[in-house]
Structure formats: structure tokens, C-alpha cells
Design an enzyme around this catalytic site. Structure first.
Site, PDB file in Angstrom:
ATOM      1  N   LYS A 107       0.860  -1.189   0.000  1.00  0.00           N
ATOM      2  CA  LYS A 107       0.000   0.000   0.000  1.00  0.00           C
ATOM      3  C   LYS A 107       0.887   1.226   0.000  1.00  0.00           C
ATOM      4  O   LYS A 107       2.014   1.202   0.494  1.00  0.00           O
ATOM      5  CB  LYS A 107      -0.869  -0.001   1.253  1.00  0.00           C
ATOM      6  CG  LYS A 107      -2.093   0.870   1.162  1.00  0.00           C
ATOM      7  CD  LYS A 107      -3.105   0.288   0.192  1.00  0.00           C
ATOM      8  CE  LYS A 107      -4.515   0.592   0.497  1.00  0.00           C
ATOM      9  NZ  LYS A 107      -5.462  -0.332  -0.084  1.00  0.00           N
ATOM     10  N   THR A 191     -14.850  -2.917  -7.515  1.00  0.00           N
ATOM     11  CA  THR A 191     -14.882  -3.039  -6.048  1.00  0.00           C
ATOM     12  C   THR A 191     -16.330  -3.020  -5.557  1.00  0.00           C
ATOM     13  O   THR A 191     -16.753  -3.874  -4.773  1.00  0.00           O
ATOM     14  CB  THR A 191     -14.052  -1.931  -5.382  1.00  0.00           C
ATOM     15  OG1 THR A 191     -12.785  -1.856  -6.027  1.00  0.00           O
ATOM     16  CG2 THR A 191     -13.839  -2.205  -3.909  1.00  0.00           C
TER      17      THR A 191
HETATM   18  N1  GLU Z   1      -7.101  -0.003  -3.546  1.00  0.00           N
HETATM   19  C1  GLU Z   1      -7.895  -1.161  -3.734  1.00  0.00           C
HETATM   20  C2  GLU Z   1      -7.945  -2.017  -2.485  1.00  0.00           C
HETATM   21  O1  GLU Z   1      -7.789  -1.544  -1.375  1.00  0.00           O
HETATM   22  C3  GLU Z   1      -7.455  -1.941  -4.956  1.00  0.00           C
HETATM   23  C4  GLU Z   1      -6.049  -2.387  -4.945  1.00  0.00           C
HETATM   24  C5  GLU Z   1      -5.561  -2.893  -6.292  1.00  0.00           C
HETATM   25  O2  GLU Z   1      -6.326  -2.892  -7.230  1.00  0.00           O
HETATM   26  O3  GLU Z   1      -4.398  -3.258  -6.338  1.00  0.00           O
HETATM   27  O4  GLU Z   1      -8.240  -3.171  -2.542  1.00  0.00           O
END
Ligand code: GLU
Length: 428
Positions: A107, A191
Site C-alpha cells: 500500500k 470493487t
Molecule cells: N485499492 C484497492 C484495495 O484496497 C485496490 C487495490 C488494487 O487494485 O491493487 O483493494
């Protein structure tokens, strides 16, 4: 737990420790998995539009890459902290493992507020971020993606900088790119839709007819919007959504008992998920305090904003009608609030399962980039549904067979998969 002493990393570790103890995880593996493998902390100098210069703090944290390259979003937020990113990187590891995709957890974040930055200033932050990290990220090391207040436009600037530095095309370096520029159809919806795919499965198991349910959602950004859209399409009724109002520096809940019209509401919402208060009032929405979303007499709550939202202080305000909480945000429930929800037998679909649709589609995006061949949207959505449904079923079956709650069951599956990769690689 009050907002002041909340620490997402401590929560992530507490969740991990409790499950590690339950499954008797080897001490050295615990030590390895309860903290990140690697961290990068750096400064991003930017010349601002008014001629002044400013330095922004940036971070990238790789929690674990035993199952594959680290993967996870980059957040732009004024309240970003290194501990929050540590927690989020850890949750990414469990997220990729629970849907069984060959990626680890990472992250990133920059302490900044894109709501008050010009396009040019945001571009400079994106390019500066990549300049600091160009050797430590990449398609086979660590693959960033959009997250809170970042989107496809930011991803493309980052990709462009990365490719300029390395002198070649690397579309697999970053996901969530614009469609037609290496992005996947369906990534924007993924998502939110993923949350509803698992919610649909949960309601089936609980013998609840989705068309007879109502929901309240916290947040009206990307995830909340698409979750609301699909939930409504499947026959559910969203009666309240909340959002942060950056002008008033407070949150409001927008309530409509006969159900919100997602398209209409989206048309009066800015790109940061802030609904226009006056227009909403004209459309007949009741405007309530920010916390009101959580106090509604609904069957389903979907926290789809930030971490630390359902806490010991407000958990008892949740109506006894609420049967399911689908955690669309990362870390919305604190461990003490979680305990209360367990006692009340609320069915909680944990964050790293509920919101895994984004990273799953990111994985599909990478696969398509590697082939340089892009699927139709239906194919992406079908594959996403299959993955999310299978992950839900595996977690649900374990929860039922071993009498775990859903969060613990999801943790058991993920921790076991990562621990196995660590052992097989001979790290420990
Ligand atoms: N930011 C999104 C998460 O927390 C997606 C992460 C991604 O696609 O790598 O799952």
C-alpha cells in the site's frame, strides 16, 4: 475507542494475533507476518502553481510478497499516516490470498489533499512519487493501483513517469489505468460490484430475499456508487447514503425512504463523492447528520468510506433490524465494536473479502496487459463474479464447519495460504 487514539496498524495486528493464536501459528511466522517486510518513506518536492515550493510526504509499504509481487493502492489523503498504510498493506496481503490470486500485499500514500490541488500539482506529486520509487516497484515487484482520492488519471501519470525512467513500455506496472490505455473494462465498477456479489451470496445463505431488503451506505465515492447501483439492480432499496462535505468540513446523511435513485444522485455528486446539498434538498432528500446512516432501521449496512467508522462508541446505535454488514471500506470496524456485533449475531462480511473485487479485477488487468489482448466487459464481470463467489463460499463453509465468525474464517484461510508460501520458499 476515540478517533484520537485510533491506530489502524494496532487493529490489524490485534486481528492477526488473535487468529494466529487460535490456529497455533509458528512464532517466527507470526513475527514475519505481523509487520511489513519493507517500507519506503520519502519526500516529494513540488513547485506549486503560485510559485511557492512544497514538500509532500510519500510512503510505499510492502507487507508480504511470498505469493507474488506486492499489490495495492496509493491513497492521497491529508490525514494519511504511516501506521494506516502499514495496516492497509497487511490487509492487502490477506485480501489477495483470500481470493487466491498470485499477489502479495502493499500500500502507498501521500499526505496531501487533492481537493485543493490543481491538476498540474497533482501530476507533479504522481511523477515525484514514482521518481522516488522507480527501482523498488514494477510489474514483477510491486504493482500500485487507485485508492482513496486517486483514480485512472493519476495511474496514467505514474505509468508515464515509470516508463520514461525505464525507457520501455511496462503496462503491467500499475493497474486501474484508463480503458484504452491499458486499463480493463469493469475496473471502475469492480470493487462496488464485488461487494454486492458477496452480499448476494450471504443473503442466499441466510435465506433473506434481497428484493425485500433495505440498506444504508456510508460514503458516496466510487465503491459506494457502484455497490448502490448493483444492489438496486438486484432489487434492494438503498434508503440512505452519507458523504463528507468538504465545504462544510462535516459529513451528512441523505435519506429517502422510498429509495435513492443512484443515477440521479450520481449526477449531483462531485468526483470526490460529495453530494450537492441544495440540489439533494430540491430532490426531496432529508438531510441528517453524518452518523445517521448507521442508525437507520435497515437490513444491511455498507460502510464504504474510511477506516475506524463503527466503533465502541456508536456500535450500539445500530438498529436491531440490521442483519448484515458488508464492509466495503478497509478497516471500518474496530475490534471492540466487532466483538459487540459478534455478540449480537450480526453477519459481518469482512473488509478484505467484501472489497476484494477491485484487486481481483486489477489482477485481470495485469493478465490482459501481459497478453496485450483485452476482454469484453461481460467476460471480466463473469470472471469477477466467479472469483468472489468462490472466495465467499470457502470462507462461509469454514465459518460454519469450525464455528468461526466470517472475519476469523477469512483470516484463517489467508494466513494459512501466506504461511504455506513462506515455508515452501524456505524463508522460515
Ligand atoms: N485499492 C484497492 C484495495 O484496497 C485496490 C487495490 C488494487 O487494485 O491493487 O483493494
Amino acid at each position: 475507542m476515540s478517533k484520537e487514539n485510533y491506530n489502524a496498524y494496532k487493529n490489524a495486528q490485534a486481528q492477526f494475533d488473535s487468529v494466529a493464536k487460535k490456529i497455533g501459528l509458528d512464532e517466527a511466522i507470526c513475527d514475519l507476518l505481523r509487520q511489513p517486510l519493507r517500507e519506503y518513506h520519502f519526500s516529494i518536492p513540488v513547485k506549486m502553481d503560485d510559485g511557492t515550493s512544497k514538500v509532500f510526504r510519500g510512503y510505499r509499504i510492502q507487507h508480504n510478497d511470498a505469493r507474488g509481487p506486492a499489490k495495492g493502492g496509493i491513497r492521497f489523503h491529508p490525514d494519511e499516516t504511516v501506521d494506516t498504510i502499514r495496516a492497509l498493506s497487511m490487509w492487502m496481503t490477506w485480501k489477495c490470498a483470500v481470493v487466491d490470486i498470485p499477489l502479495g500485499g502493499g500500500k502507498g500514500g501521500v499526505v496531501c489533499d487533492p481537493r485543493v490541488l490543481s491538476e498540474r500539482e497533482q501530476e507533479q506529486i504522481c511523477r515525484g512519487y514514482v521518481r522516488q520509487l522507480a527501482r523498488n516497484v514494477g510489474p514483477i515487484q510491486d504493482v500500485p493501483a487507485p485508492d482513496v482520492m486517486t483514480n485512472a488519471k493519476h495511474m496514467l501519470w505514474m505509468l508515464d513517469e515509470y516508463e520514461a525512467i525505464h525507457g520501455a513500455k511496462y503496462p503491467g506496472f500499475i493497474t486501474g489505468k484508463p480503458v484504452g490505455m491499458g486499463g480493463s473494462l469493469g475496473r471502475t465498477e469492480a470493487t462496488g460490484y464485488g461487494v454486492i456479489f458477496v452480499l448476494r451470496e450471504a443473503l442466499k445463505e441466510l435465506a433473506i430475499d434481497i428484493t425485500k431488503t433495505t440498506a444504508a451506505i456510508q460514503g458516496f465515492g466510487n465503491v459506494a456508487q457502484y455497490a448502490a447501483e448493483l444492489y438496486t439492480k438486484l432489487g434492494g432499496k438503498v434508503i440512505a447514503v452519507s458523504c463528507w462535505d468538504n465545504n462544510d468540513k462535516t459529513a451528512y446523511t441523505y435519506k429517502k425512504l422510498d429509495g435513492i435513485d443512484v443515477d440521479v444522485l450520481m449526477s449531483i455528486t462531485d468526483r470526490f463523492g460529495c453530494i450537492d446539498k441544495d440540489k439533494a434538498r430540491e430532490l426531496g432528500y432529508e438531510i441528517l447528520p453524518g452518523d445517521a446512516w448507521l442508525e437507520q432501521d435497515v437490513d444491511i449496512l455498507i460502510p464504504a468510506a474510511l477506516e475506524n467508522q463503527i466503533t465502541a462508541e456508536n456500535v450500539n446505535k445500530i438498529s436491531s433490524q440490521v442483519k448484515v454488514i458488508a464492509e466495503a471500506a478497509n478497516g471500518p470496524t474496530t475490534p471492540d465494536a466487532d466483538k459487540v456485533l459478534n455478540e449480537r449475531k450480526v453477519f459481518v462480511i469482512p473488509d478484505f473479502l467484501a472489497n476484494a473485487g477491485g484487486v481481483t479485477c486489477s489482477y485481470f488487468e495485469q493478465v490482459q496487459c501481459n497478453m496485450n489482448y483485452y476482454w469484453e466487459k461481460d467476460e471480466v464481470m463473469q470472471k469477477l463474479d466467479t472469483k468472489m463467489t468462490a472466495a465467499f463460499k470457502a470462507v462461509y463453509d469454514l465459518a460454519v464447519n469450525k464455528e468461526f465468525n466470517m472475519r476469523d474464517a477469512a483470516y484463517v484461510i489467508s494466513i494459512n495460504r501466506v504461511a504455506e508460501a513462506v515455508k515452501k520458499r524456505g524463508w522460515l
